[in-house]
Write a protein that holds these residues in place. Structure first.
Motif, short mmCIF file in Angstrom:
data_model
loop_
_atom_site.label_atom_id
_atom_site.label_comp_id
_atom_site.label_asym_id
_atom_site.label_seq_id
_atom_site.Cartn_x
_atom_site.Cartn_y
_atom_site.Cartn_z
N SER A 8 -3.78 -29.06 46.45
CA SER A 8 -3.68 -27.62 46.25
C SER A 8 -4.15 -27.23 44.86
CB SER A 8 -2.23 -27.16 46.47
OG SER A 8 -2.07 -25.80 46.12
N LEU A 9 -3.78 -27.99 43.86
CA LEU A 9 -4.15 -27.67 42.48
C LEU A 9 -5.67 -27.63 42.32
CD1 LEU A 9 -1.52 -29.88 40.61
CD2 LEU A 9 -1.54 -27.37 40.76
N PHE A 10 -6.36 -28.65 42.82
CA PHE A 10 -7.81 -28.68 42.65
C PHE A 10 -8.51 -27.71 43.61
CE2 PHE A 10 -6.61 -32.68 40.65
CZ PHE A 10 -7.39 -32.65 39.50
N ARG A 11 -7.84 -27.34 44.68
CA ARG A 11 -8.41 -26.35 45.60
C ARG A 11 -8.29 -24.94 45.04
NH1 ARG A 11 -6.65 -23.08 49.88
NH2 ARG A 11 -4.46 -23.63 49.55
N ARG A 12 -7.14 -24.63 44.41
CA ARG A 12 -6.87 -23.26 43.95
C ARG A 12 -7.12 -23.06 42.47
NH1 ARG A 12 -2.05 -21.55 43.77
NH2 ARG A 12 -0.99 -23.59 43.75
N MET A 13 -7.05 -24.14 41.69
CA MET A 13 -7.27 -24.11 40.24
C MET A 13 -6.39 -23.09 39.52
SD MET A 13 -9.46 -26.54 39.79
CE MET A 13 -9.93 -26.25 38.10
N PRO A 14 -5.07 -23.14 39.66
CA PRO A 14 -4.21 -22.21 38.93
C PRO A 14 -4.27 -22.49 37.43
CG PRO A 14 -2.88 -23.90 39.98
CD PRO A 14 -4.27 -24.09 40.49
N PRO A 15 -4.31 -21.45 36.60
CA PRO A 15 -4.37 -21.66 35.15
C PRO A 15 -2.99 -22.01 34.60
CG PRO A 15 -4.29 -19.33 35.63
CD PRO A 15 -4.36 -20.03 36.96
N PRO A 16 -2.94 -22.61 33.41
CA PRO A 16 -1.64 -22.90 32.80
C PRO A 16 -0.96 -21.61 32.37
CG PRO A 16 -3.41 -23.42 31.28
CD PRO A 16 -4.06 -23.08 32.59
N PRO A 17 0.37 -21.59 32.31
CA PRO A 17 1.06 -20.41 31.81
C PRO A 17 0.78 -20.24 30.32
CG PRO A 17 2.60 -22.22 32.12
CD PRO A 17 1.29 -22.67 32.68
N PRO A 18 0.96 -19.04 29.78
CA PRO A 18 0.76 -18.83 28.34
C PRO A 18 1.64 -19.78 27.52
CG PRO A 18 1.03 -16.74 29.47
CD PRO A 18 1.33 -17.81 30.47
N PRO A 19 1.19 -20.16 26.33
CA PRO A 19 1.95 -21.13 25.53
C PRO A 19 3.39 -20.72 25.25
CG PRO A 19 -0.23 -20.77 24.59
CD PRO A 19 -0.07 -19.77 25.69
N ASP A 20 3.64 -19.42 25.16
CA ASP A 20 5.00 -18.97 24.82
C ASP A 20 5.83 -18.69 26.07
OD1 ASP A 20 3.49 -16.85 25.64
OD2 ASP A 20 4.28 -15.43 24.17
N ALA A 21 5.31 -19.06 27.25
CA ALA A 21 6.03 -18.79 28.49
C ALA A 21 6.55 -20.09 29.09
CB ALA A 21 5.13 -18.09 29.50
N ALA A 22 7.63 -19.98 29.82
CA ALA A 22 8.19 -21.15 30.51
C ALA A 22 7.95 -21.00 32.00
CB ALA A 22 9.67 -21.28 30.21
N GLY A 23 6.79 -20.46 32.36
CA GLY A 23 6.50 -20.14 33.75
C GLY A 23 6.31 -21.37 34.61
N GLU A 24 6.42 -21.16 35.91
CA GLU A 24 6.22 -22.22 36.88
C GLU A 24 4.97 -21.93 37.69
OE1 GLU A 24 9.92 -22.31 39.07
OE2 GLU A 24 10.61 -24.00 37.84
N ILE A 25 4.39 -22.96 38.25
CA ILE A 25 3.22 -22.84 39.11
C ILE A 25 3.70 -22.86 40.56
CG2 ILE A 25 1.02 -23.84 39.79
CD1 ILE A 25 1.13 -22.70 36.93
N GLU A 26 3.38 -21.83 41.29
CA GLU A 26 3.80 -21.73 42.68
C GLU A 26 2.76 -22.36 43.61
OE1 GLU A 26 4.58 -17.67 43.63
OE2 GLU A 26 6.40 -17.58 42.39
N PHE A 27 3.25 -22.81 44.75
CA PHE A 27 2.40 -23.37 45.79
C PHE A 27 2.60 -22.51 47.04
CE2 PHE A 27 2.96 -26.66 42.71
CZ PHE A 27 1.75 -27.34 42.70
N PRO A 28 1.90 -21.39 47.11
CA PRO A 28 2.19 -20.39 48.14
C PRO A 28 1.88 -20.84 49.55
CG PRO A 28 0.18 -19.83 46.93
CD PRO A 28 0.81 -20.97 46.20
N ASP A 29 1.04 -21.85 49.73
CA ASP A 29 0.66 -22.27 51.08
C ASP A 29 1.51 -23.43 51.60
OD1 ASP A 29 -1.40 -20.36 51.26
OD2 ASP A 29 -2.73 -21.65 50.09
N LEU A 30 2.49 -23.86 50.81
CA LEU A 30 3.41 -24.88 51.28
C LEU A 30 4.68 -24.23 51.80
CD1 LEU A 30 3.14 -27.62 48.49
CD2 LEU A 30 2.24 -27.72 50.81
#
Length: 469
Positions: free
Chosen positions: A154-176
């Protein structure tokens, strides 16, 4: 120059219908090769003919397979190619080097040979264009669970960018299913390095590897519906695996009938375990490819000693604190430290073992789940955070030791508390669930179980390809 041996199928009556011939290409690392070789044994037992690629350092791993199936399995080795993936080089460098070394000789070998399919590891995506050029389908073998496999693709298919350096964001996997989300630092380092621009000359090779996998005919996964039915039974099939069929054939070592993986009963280790009551010993292992960093090992050693928990520690090359092994050898600390190979499956199946402190590598997860042993999850890298989430939150057969990876060293008192919670009577409820999962996994590899049916479907599909060729 490749080295091969003629099989019986090639030297008997040419008018007889030949068995379907499959080219098997493992990734030359033990944790990848062993499950694929177990699967190869089942395919050979079902009447298929296999040619299995090996590099010089891994050729010895084929010995049991060749001994069991001398007339239907042929090794294909390239003596001039001695690439060994067991060293400290990155996976990206290994994929790149292996592809560069094997692509041309395998393309030459495929020309003029009647193979019906290529079955290759998911780190061998470069075999996809080779199979396409030969006009045969390629099947991807995934030694990881389907959740981790789908998430990585999924990561290489969708290529989500990293969260901003000052954020503690998570990367979602919407198709799972359930749209899970993971912190950036829990994602595959191969992907993070690529997106952050640190992939170097190997970055595009890694990306191409996973995108080529998505062009394959199907995925074959060493997993079980007892653990991952949520991802295997979804309709339509997982978009992150390009909607392709996933054959769930795990645990593959039990499909071969070799539940100890080594043919060993565990010898002195299991004899030592015989002296302890049920579920009172901790088994500790972080796999053969990764040494637990010294600060982490020191904290764990202190926790084992202060909690008084008996243990078997498969330490491989880990640096343990000064004096620890001497105290173990003298008997003042109740435990065994194993250097080198450990009879892991035999130890996990011993009645005295009450928990498994593990990095959650997939082979370890499958072995512990099949043995009905609760896991103390301490993931460090690669697919381990995905596997740990599955073990703790979904299957509920484990508890978290730490999700901080290499960057966080838990306090010894904290670790001792977790051990006291799980080992012995307090961990009874967790062990009940673990035994339930083990029973479902055993059912899956039984005569009419889901893993057995998927294996039979895979064999039937390969036979159909033979009839069409």
């Amino acid at each position: 120059m490749a080295t091969t041996t003629a099989t019986a199928a090639e030297t008997t009556n040419p008018a007889a219908a030949p068995a379907p011939h499959v080219l098997v290409v493992p990734y030359p690392a033990r944790g990848h090769m062993q499950p694929l070789l177990h699967l190869a044994s089942r395919l050979a037992a079902a009447g298929l003919r296999l040619t299995v690629v090996a590099t010089a350092p891994t050729l010895h791993l084929l010995t049991p397979l060749l001994a069991d199936h001398p007339s239907s399995v042929t090794p294909l080795s390239f003596p001039s190619i001695d690439h060994d993936t067991s060293g400290p080089a990155s996976v990206g460098a290994d994929i790149h080097a292996l592809a560069a070394a094997l692509r041309a000789p395998l393309a030459e070998w495929l020309r003029g040979r009647q193979v019906v399919a290529v079955l290759s590891d998911f780190f061998c995506g470069w075999t996809q264009p080779l199979a396409a050029e030969a006009g045969v389908p390629r099947l991807v073998f995934a030694p990881s669970g389907v959740l981790a496999t789908a998430a990585t693709h999924s990561l290489f298919r969708r290529m989500p960018p990293p969260p901003p350096p000052d954020a503690a964001g998570e990367i979602e996997f919407p198709d799972l299913p359930g749209a899970p989300a993971f912190p950036w630092r829990h994602l595959s380092r191969m992907y993070r390095s690529y997106v952050e621009g640190h992939g170097g000359e190997h970055g595009e090779v890694i990306k191409d590897n996973f995108l080529w996998n998505l062009e394959s005919a199907a995925f074959v996964c060493n997993t079980s519906r007892a653990l991952e039915g949520t991802y295997l039974d979804v309709h339509p099939p997982l978009e992150d695996l390009a909607g392709k069929r996933v054959y769930a054939v795990g645990p593959v070592d039990q499909l071969t009938g070799d539940e100890t993986s080594s043919g060993s009963s565990g010898g002195d280790v299991t004899s030592w375990l015989d002296a302890f009551p049920d579920a009172t010993v901790a088994y500790v292992s972080f796999g053969t490819m990764m040494a637990l960093p010294p600060p982490h090992a020191a904290s764990l050693a202190a926790a084992l000693e202060t909690s008084g928990t008996p243990f078997v520690w498969s330490a491989s090359t880990a640096t343990l604190p000064d004096g620890f092994e001497e105290r173990v050898a003298a008997g003042t600390t109740k435990g065994i430290v194993i250097r080198g190979w450990a009879p892991q499956t035999a130890v996990l199946r011993h009645r005295a073992v009450g928990c498994f402190v593990t990095h959650c590598g997939w082979n370890s997860v499958m072995e512990a789940a099949a043995a009905g042993v609760p896991m103390l999850a301490w993931p460090m890298a690669a697919d381990q955070f995905f596997n740990a989430r599955l073990v703790v939150d979904e299957a509920r057969v484990g508890v978290v030791v730490s999700f901080g990876g290499f960057g966080h060293v838990p306090e010894a008192d904290e670790l001792a508390g977790v051990l006291r919670e799980i080992v012995g009577e307090k961990g009874g409820e967790l062990r009940v669930r673990a035994k339930e999962v083990a029973a479902r996994m055993a059912e899956a590899v039984g005569e009419d179980g889901s893993s057995r049916r998927d294996l039979n479907d895979l064999v039937s599909e390969l036979r159909n390809l033979s009839r069409q060729s």
